[in-house]
Write an enzyme that holds these catalytic residues in place. Structure first.
Site, PDB file in Angstrom:
ATOM      1  N   ASP A   1       0.672   8.147   1.642  1.00 43.83           N
ATOM      2  CA  ASP A   1       0.218   7.390   0.482  1.00 43.83           C
ATOM      3  C   ASP A   1       0.613   8.162  -0.768  1.00 43.83           C
ATOM      4  OD1 ASP A   1      -2.051   4.942   0.310  1.00 43.83           O
ATOM      5  OD2 ASP A   1      -1.776   6.088  -1.544  1.00 43.83           O
TER       6      ASP A   1
ATOM      7  N   TYR B   1       5.222 -10.671  -7.420  1.00 47.82           N
ATOM      8  CA  TYR B   1       4.713 -10.328  -6.086  1.00 47.82           C
ATOM      9  C   TYR B   1       5.278 -11.271  -5.027  1.00 47.82           C
ATOM     10  CZ  TYR B   1       1.242  -8.934  -2.556  1.00 47.82           C
ATOM     11  OH  TYR B   1       0.608  -8.477  -1.419  1.00 47.82           O
TER      12      TYR B   1
ATOM     13  N   VAL C   1       6.863   5.684  -2.361  1.00 52.20           N
ATOM     14  CA  VAL C   1       8.012   5.005  -1.754  1.00 52.20           C
ATOM     15  C   VAL C   1       9.075   4.598  -2.771  1.00 52.20           C
ATOM     16  CG1 VAL C   1       6.683   4.183   0.227  1.00 52.20           C
ATOM     17  CG2 VAL C   1       6.892   2.731  -1.821  1.00 52.20           C
TER      18      VAL C   1
ATOM     19  N   LYS D   1       7.579 -10.209  -1.862  1.00 49.40           N
ATOM     20  CA  LYS D   1       7.165 -10.459  -0.483  1.00 49.40           C
ATOM     21  C   LYS D   1       8.127 -11.392   0.238  1.00 49.40           C
ATOM     22  CE  LYS D   1       3.465  -7.900  -0.084  1.00 49.40           C
ATOM     23  NZ  LYS D   1       3.443  -6.743   0.820  1.00 49.40           N
TER      24      LYS D   1
ATOM     25  N   ALA E   1      -7.078 -10.396   3.124  1.00 45.40           N
ATOM     26  CA  ALA E   1      -7.777  -9.360   3.895  1.00 45.40           C
ATOM     27  C   ALA E   1      -8.569  -8.535   2.882  1.00 45.40           C
ATOM     28  CB  ALA E   1      -6.783  -8.488   4.653  1.00 45.40           C
TER      29      ALA E   1
END
Length: 261
Positions: free
Chosen positions: A50, A169, A78, A173, A202
């Site tokens: 992370d 976003y 990342v 995705k 979620a």
């Protein structure tokens, strides 16, 4: 939670016994942290990563108490190729091999396209899509040498559907979905499977902090079960995709939701 009865948390069954996995954006709350725990429960050795170093170390310490010797933490942003390379080198150095990679790192945000800045657009794309590309590339380079492995990417149902304020976003995705399919075709040559999950809602504490109650209620109402998913329910699907139970499945995007095309 509203709607139907709460789901039952199933015990581990050793589905990933002896495998080494790298999981990005796995500092506690959310799908990444839940996936790390489920992988450990299924017998894997896990390298959690992370960009939030303090949270990562705290989560590693908690997992290590329950799964001694099976979990290692390696900080990684990342968006930084040097850090991505170091993450995968550390995993192989620590465990001797790499079997599974879960690309969970992503960045959201809400802004209407007419008001969105170049920086807002680029930042979401760099973490969510480019970060997945960097980690997928690093994994494939290692897995090409060992002639096998599994990559699971975290996409979203927003990659299929239209939602106001989510152009950056959604584009990222949808790009993850396309990247998954192309990587799967290339990886098949050396025995690597590449799939993705596409969750809808979620719920975890960090999401609650950045999302209005009204929007959460609206998104929950769209779900067939009338409730949000627990992060570990998405993790269960990732376990399936990482395990031998999905040995002939590659290039697929699995909706962990009733919302799909």
């Amino acid at each position: 939670m509203t709607g139907v009865e709460s789901p039952v948390y199933e015990p581990g069954h050793g589905l990933l016994k002896g495998r080494t996995a790298v999981i990005t954006a796995a500092a506690g709350a959310g799908i990444g942290g839940a996936t790390a725990r489920r992988f450990l429960e299924e017998g894997a050795r896990v390298v959690v990563s992370d960009a939030h170093v303090r949270r990562l170390k705290e989560y590693e310490a908690g997992l290590a108490r329950q799964f001694p010797g099976a979990v290692t933490a390696v900080p990684c942003d990342v968006t930084d190729e040097t850090q991505v390379t170091a993450l995968f080198e550390a995993a192989v150095r620590e465990h001797g091999r790499l079997d599974v990679v879960v690309n969970n790192a992503g960045l959201g945000g809400t802004a209407n396209l007419v008001d969105m800045s170049d920086e807002q657009w680029s930042r979401v794309l760099d973490v969510t899509l480019n970060g997945t590309f960097r980690c997928t590339r690093a994994a494939l380079r290692l897995m090409r040498e060992t002639r096998g492995g599994v990559i699971v990417n975290n996409s979203s149902v927003v990659g299929w559907r239209a939602q106001a304020g989510q152009a950056h976003y959604a584009a990222a995705k949808a790009g993850v979905m396309a990247l998954t399919r192309c990587a799967a075709i290339e990886g098949a040559e050396f025995g690597v499977r590449v799939n993705a999950v596409a969750p809808s809602l979620a719920l975890h504490p960090h999401l609650v902090k950045v999302t209005s109650a009204e929007l959460l209620q609206e998104l929950t109402a769209r779900e067939a079960f009338g409730r949000y998913a627990e992060p570990w329910e998405v993790a269960n699907v990732i376990v399936f995709l990482a395990s031998g139970y999905s040995s002939y499945l590659t290039g697929e995007v699995v909706a962990v939701s009733s919302q799909h095309p």
